[in-house]
Design a protein around this motif. Structure first.
Motif, PDB file in Angstrom:
ATOM      1  N   GLY A 300       0.059   8.026  -5.488  1.00  0.00           N
ATOM      2  CA  GLY A 300      -0.419   7.450  -4.239  1.00  0.00           C
ATOM      3  C   GLY A 300      -0.024   5.997  -4.077  1.00  0.00           C
ATOM      4  O   GLY A 300       0.266   5.543  -2.960  1.00  0.00           O
ATOM      5  N   VAL A 301       0.007   5.283  -5.185  1.00  0.00           N
ATOM      6  CA  VAL A 301       0.323   3.862  -5.096  1.00  0.00           C
ATOM      7  C   VAL A 301       1.720   3.649  -4.506  1.00  0.00           C
ATOM      8  O   VAL A 301       1.948   2.709  -3.729  1.00  0.00           O
ATOM      9  N   PHE A 302       2.655   4.534  -4.828  1.00  0.00           N
ATOM     10  CA  PHE A 302       4.012   4.401  -4.279  1.00  0.00           C
ATOM     11  C   PHE A 302       4.061   4.886  -2.828  1.00  0.00           C
ATOM     12  O   PHE A 302       4.741   4.292  -1.989  1.00  0.00           O
ATOM     13  N   ALA A 303       3.356   5.982  -2.540  1.00  0.00           N
ATOM     14  CA  ALA A 303       3.301   6.464  -1.154  1.00  0.00           C
ATOM     15  C   ALA A 303       2.779   5.349  -0.245  1.00  0.00           C
ATOM     16  O   ALA A 303       3.290   5.116   0.861  1.00  0.00           O
ATOM     17  N   HIS A 304       1.755   4.631  -0.733  1.00  0.00           N
ATOM     18  CA  HIS A 304       1.160   3.528   0.037  1.00  0.00           C
ATOM     19  C   HIS A 304       2.173   2.403   0.257  1.00  0.00           C
ATOM     20  O   HIS A 304       2.425   1.970   1.385  1.00  0.00           O
ATOM     21  N   GLY A 305       2.797   1.946  -0.831  1.00  0.00           N
ATOM     22  CA  GLY A 305       3.755   0.837  -0.728  1.00  0.00           C
ATOM     23  C   GLY A 305       4.935   1.188   0.167  1.00  0.00           C
ATOM     24  O   GLY A 305       5.401   0.366   0.971  1.00  0.00           O
ATOM     25  N   GLU A 306       5.405   2.412   0.031  1.00  0.00           N
ATOM     26  CA  GLU A 306       6.540   2.848   0.853  1.00  0.00           C
ATOM     27  C   GLU A 306       6.152   2.914   2.331  1.00  0.00           C
ATOM     28  O   GLU A 306       6.942   2.557   3.214  1.00  0.00           O
ATOM     29  N   ALA A 307       4.929   3.361   2.599  1.00  0.00           N
ATOM     30  CA  ALA A 307       4.463   3.477   3.986  1.00  0.00           C
ATOM     31  C   ALA A 307       4.416   2.108   4.664  1.00  0.00           C
ATOM     32  O   ALA A 307       4.767   1.966   5.843  1.00  0.00           O
ATOM     33  N   GLU A 308       3.988   1.094   3.916  1.00  0.00           N
ATOM     34  CA  GLU A 308       3.939  -0.263   4.486  1.00  0.00           C
ATOM     35  C   GLU A 308       5.338  -0.706   4.907  1.00  0.00           C
ATOM     36  O   GLU A 308       5.526  -1.272   5.999  1.00  0.00           O
ATOM     37  N   VAL A 309       6.319  -0.436   4.055  1.00  0.00           N
ATOM     38  CA  VAL A 309       7.700  -0.862   4.338  1.00  0.00           C
ATOM     39  C   VAL A 309       8.265  -0.098   5.533  1.00  0.00           C
ATOM     40  O   VAL A 309       8.877  -0.675   6.440  1.00  0.00           O
ATOM     41  N   VAL A 310       8.035   1.211   5.550  1.00  0.00           N
ATOM     42  CA  VAL A 310       8.579   2.039   6.634  1.00  0.00           C
ATOM     43  C   VAL A 310       7.953   1.653   7.976  1.00  0.00           C
ATOM     44  O   VAL A 310       8.666   1.529   8.994  1.00  0.00           O
ATOM     45  N   ALA A 311       6.658   1.420   7.983  1.00  0.00           N
ATOM     46  CA  ALA A 311       6.000   1.035   9.243  1.00  0.00           C
ATOM     47  C   ALA A 311       6.585  -0.282   9.750  1.00  0.00           C
ATOM     48  O   ALA A 311       6.876  -0.432  10.944  1.00  0.00           O
ATOM     49  N   GLU A 312       6.771  -1.221   8.833  1.00  0.00           N
ATOM     50  CA  GLU A 312       7.330  -2.518   9.236  1.00  0.00           C
ATOM     51  C   GLU A 312       8.744  -2.347   9.794  1.00  0.00           C
ATOM     52  O   GLU A 312       9.090  -2.913  10.849  1.00  0.00           O
ATOM     53  N   ASN A 313       9.558  -1.537   9.128  1.00  0.00           N
ATOM     54  CA  ASN A 313      10.957  -1.408   9.557  1.00  0.00           C
ATOM     55  C   ASN A 313      11.094  -0.637  10.868  1.00  0.00           C
ATOM     56  O   ASN A 313      11.940  -0.969  11.698  1.00  0.00           O
ATOM     57  N   ALA A 326      12.273  -4.399   2.202  1.00  0.00           N
ATOM     58  CA  ALA A 326      12.687  -3.476   1.134  1.00  0.00           C
ATOM     59  C   ALA A 326      11.493  -3.117   0.254  1.00  0.00           C
ATOM     60  O   ALA A 326      10.704  -3.997  -0.119  1.00  0.00           O
ATOM     61  N   PHE A 327      11.361  -1.842  -0.064  1.00  0.00           N
ATOM     62  CA  PHE A 327      10.360  -1.414  -1.038  1.00  0.00           C
ATOM     63  C   PHE A 327      10.850  -1.861  -2.418  1.00  0.00           C
ATOM     64  O   PHE A 327      12.007  -1.632  -2.773  1.00  0.00           O
ATOM     65  N   ASP A 328       9.947  -2.478  -3.205  1.00  0.00           N
ATOM     66  CA  ASP A 328      10.404  -3.112  -4.449  1.00  0.00           C
ATOM     67  C   ASP A 328      10.061  -2.317  -5.717  1.00  0.00           C
ATOM     68  O   ASP A 328      10.367  -2.754  -6.832  1.00  0.00           O
ATOM     69  N   GLY A 329       9.428  -1.147  -5.565  1.00  0.00           N
ATOM     70  CA  GLY A 329       9.185  -0.295  -6.736  1.00  0.00           C
ATOM     71  C   GLY A 329       8.022  -0.730  -7.610  1.00  0.00           C
ATOM     72  O   GLY A 329       7.844  -0.202  -8.710  1.00  0.00           O
ATOM     73  N   HIS A 330       7.215  -1.695  -7.137  1.00  0.00           N
ATOM     74  CA  HIS A 330       6.060  -2.106  -7.940  1.00  0.00           C
ATOM     75  C   HIS A 330       4.898  -1.129  -7.742  1.00  0.00           C
ATOM     76  O   HIS A 330       4.698  -0.601  -6.644  1.00  0.00           O
ATOM     77  N   GLY A 331       4.148  -0.903  -8.793  1.00  0.00           N
ATOM     78  CA  GLY A 331       2.993  -0.010  -8.685  1.00  0.00           C
ATOM     79  C   GLY A 331       1.977  -0.266  -9.782  1.00  0.00           C
ATOM     80  O   GLY A 331       2.327  -0.696 -10.888  1.00  0.00           O
ATOM     81  N   THR A 332       0.722  -0.005  -9.452  1.00  0.00           N
ATOM     82  CA  THR A 332      -0.388  -0.189 -10.395  1.00  0.00           C
ATOM     83  C   THR A 332      -1.260   1.044 -10.346  1.00  0.00           C
ATOM     84  O   THR A 332      -1.516   1.587  -9.271  1.00  0.00           O
ATOM     85  N   CYS A 333      -1.702   1.498 -11.511  1.00  0.00           N
ATOM     86  CA  CYS A 333      -2.496   2.727 -11.538  1.00  0.00           C
ATOM     87  C   CYS A 333      -3.587   2.623 -12.605  1.00  0.00           C
ATOM     88  O   CYS A 333      -3.324   2.185 -13.725  1.00  0.00           O
ATOM     89  N   PHE A 334      -4.797   3.001 -12.227  1.00  0.00           N
ATOM     90  CA  PHE A 334      -5.893   3.048 -13.201  1.00  0.00           C
ATOM     91  C   PHE A 334      -5.825   4.371 -13.962  1.00  0.00           C
ATOM     92  O   PHE A 334      -5.543   5.411 -13.374  1.00  0.00           O
ATOM     93  N   LEU A 335      -6.145   4.313 -15.250  1.00  0.00           N
ATOM     94  CA  LEU A 335      -6.187   5.546 -16.056  1.00  0.00           C
ATOM     95  C   LEU A 335      -7.613   5.750 -16.537  1.00  0.00           C
ATOM     96  O   LEU A 335      -8.077   5.036 -17.432  1.00  0.00           O
ATOM     97  N   GLU A 336      -8.289   6.712 -15.952  1.00  0.00           N
ATOM     98  CA  GLU A 336      -9.667   6.975 -16.328  1.00  0.00           C
ATOM     99  C   GLU A 336      -9.697   7.531 -17.755  1.00  0.00           C
ATOM    100  O   GLU A 336      -8.936   8.446 -18.088  1.00  0.00           O
TER     101      GLU A 336
END
Ligand code: FAD
Length: 382
Positions: A300-313, A326-336
């Motif tokens: 989800g973290v990548f889907a979110h970041g990509e969506a921000e870029v696509v909406a802007e473009n 440009a989407f920069d490939g950064h992502g953060t994820c919690f591991l329960e």
């Protein structure tokens, strides 16, 4: 601008929610933004793992789509049956929709029947009905042998099967029956989270070992029988099997002509543009190769970041601004990790020659942050 531009977003999951919302925010009355989603209700997938161990109820992690209508987004609840990029149109069960710009965010489909043997003999937490069934089975579980197996790659959320095993461990400890239970995890992967590199992988493997969960990498699931899994040529008996099912591209994506590797949509990794150029695709239905030869995880973290870029473009193109984000490939994820703790993985997945990912060991603060993120998502976007 001469006439109202029509932007169609297919799929109202994590990526589609962000894309549609941001597009409407940026374009206002200059564009007609339509979100097409087959389900009446959205379930926040990361919370299914808490639901599995009785820590969430379905209404607290589900929302309808009324917030999108209030934002001025037209919501069409229908199944998309065809994407015709030559005609810039989409067929749905309720009719045809034409577009000037298209964002395809239809996610990944589960394909449990691809495992030889009846899928009813195993459980998984990857959709609401299955997670509820697993929750009920776990509640009646009185000890024995639990097997968690990853059927095949790729699958959504590289951490989720490992979180599943650790949450089941914590749950059985709380119930006082962990001493009567063996937990084993089998995966075709060489290490947990292989895309994140050996440091991340070994750190998750160490967390499994700390919880006495036996870890069996490079183990291919071959079939399912009542009470047993066939893995790597052996028949392994269990009292409870949790099998993360195979995933595949949604049928409509596979038929769309947008398909790249494995039928997933091929996109430019910076702009998320597919061919033709007025079509973009984000999230789990894409395949984005990384410098180390692996694929960007389905998360989800990548889907979110990509969506921000696509909406802007898309907004820039509609308003005549030719610069591109440009989407920069950064992502953060919690591991329960169970028992009120979570770890954190964070990094740059577009780094060369391999992703640069740092891991934070499980602690109470990351668990609190994961809960805060769940609440943020359900309040901010829905
Ligand atoms: C148990 C679990 C835990 C997870 N935990 C995390 C986590 O902690 N962090 C993280 O980053 N990610 C996590 N994920 C992964 C995350 O949920 C997905 O990567 C993310 O939802 C992908 O977003 P998406 O928009 O690409 O697809 P989705 O969110 O899956 O949305 C796709 C949408 O398209 C709709 N759709 C599909 N086909 C059609 C059609 N033909 N017509 C109309 N609508 C259609 C679907 O109903 C769905 O709403 C987890 C996933 C699971 C299953």
């Amino acid at each position: 601008m001469s006439e109202l531009q029509r932007v169609l977003v297919l799929g109202g999951g994590i990526g589609g929610q962000v894309a549609a919302t941001r597009l409407k925010q940026k374009l206002g009355r200059d564009a007609r933004v339509t979100l097409v989603e087959r389900s009446e209700s959205f379930v926040f997938a990361p919370s299914l793992l808490w639901l599995m161990v009785g820590k969430r109820k379905p209404p607290t992690i589900s929302r309808d789509y009324s917030a999108f209508s209030r934002r001025g987004i037209e919501v069409v609840h229908a199944t998309v049956t065809a994407i015709d990029t030559a005609a810039s149109a989409v067929e749905t069960e309720t009719g045809r929709l034409e577009y000037d710009y298209l964002v395809v965010a239809l996610g990944a489909a589960l394909d449990p029947d691809r495992i030889p043997g009846p899928a009813e003999h195993t459980h998984h937490p990857y959709d609401l009905a299955s997670a509820e069934r697993l929750r009920d089975t776990l509640a009646g579980f009185e000890g024995g042998h639990v097997t968690v197996a990853i059927a095949s790659l790729p699958y959504k959320c590289p951490a989720a099967p490992y979180e599943t095993a650790m949450l089941i461990d914590g749950y059985l400890r709380e119930r006082g029956i962990r001493g009567k239970t063996r937990i084993a995890l089998y995966t075709p992967e060489p290490l947990p989270l292989p895309v994140a590199g050996p440091v991340a992988g070994h750190s998750v493997a160490a967390e499994l070992a700390r919880r006495d969960i036996s870890f069996h990498p490079r183990s291919q699931l071959e079939g399912v029988e009542p009470g047993a899994l066939r893995i790597g040529g052996e028949t392994l008996a269990h009292d409870l099997a949790v099998v993360i099912p195979p995933h595949r591209p949604p049928d409509v994506v596979a038929r769309s002509g947008l398909g790249g590797p494995g039928g997933w949509i091929a996109v430019d990794r910076s702009t998320l543009r597919a061919r033709p150029g007025n079509v973009y695709s984000i999230g789990d239905n894409t395949a984005i190769p990384l410098e180390n030869g692996m694929m960007l995880p389905k998360a989800g973290v990548f889907a979110h970041g990509e969506a921000e870029v696509v909406a802007e473009n898309i907004a820039r193109r509609i308003t005549g601004d030719l610069r591109e984000e440009a989407f920069d490939g950064h992502g953060t994820c919690f591991l329960e990790a169970g028992r009120g703790k979570a770890g954190l993985a964070s990094g740059n997945f577009f780094a060369s020659p391999a992703p640069e990912v740092s891991m934070h060991r499980p602690g109470r603060s990351w668990h609190a942050a994961k809960i805060a993120f769940e609440q943020y998502w359900l309040r901010r976007w829905l």
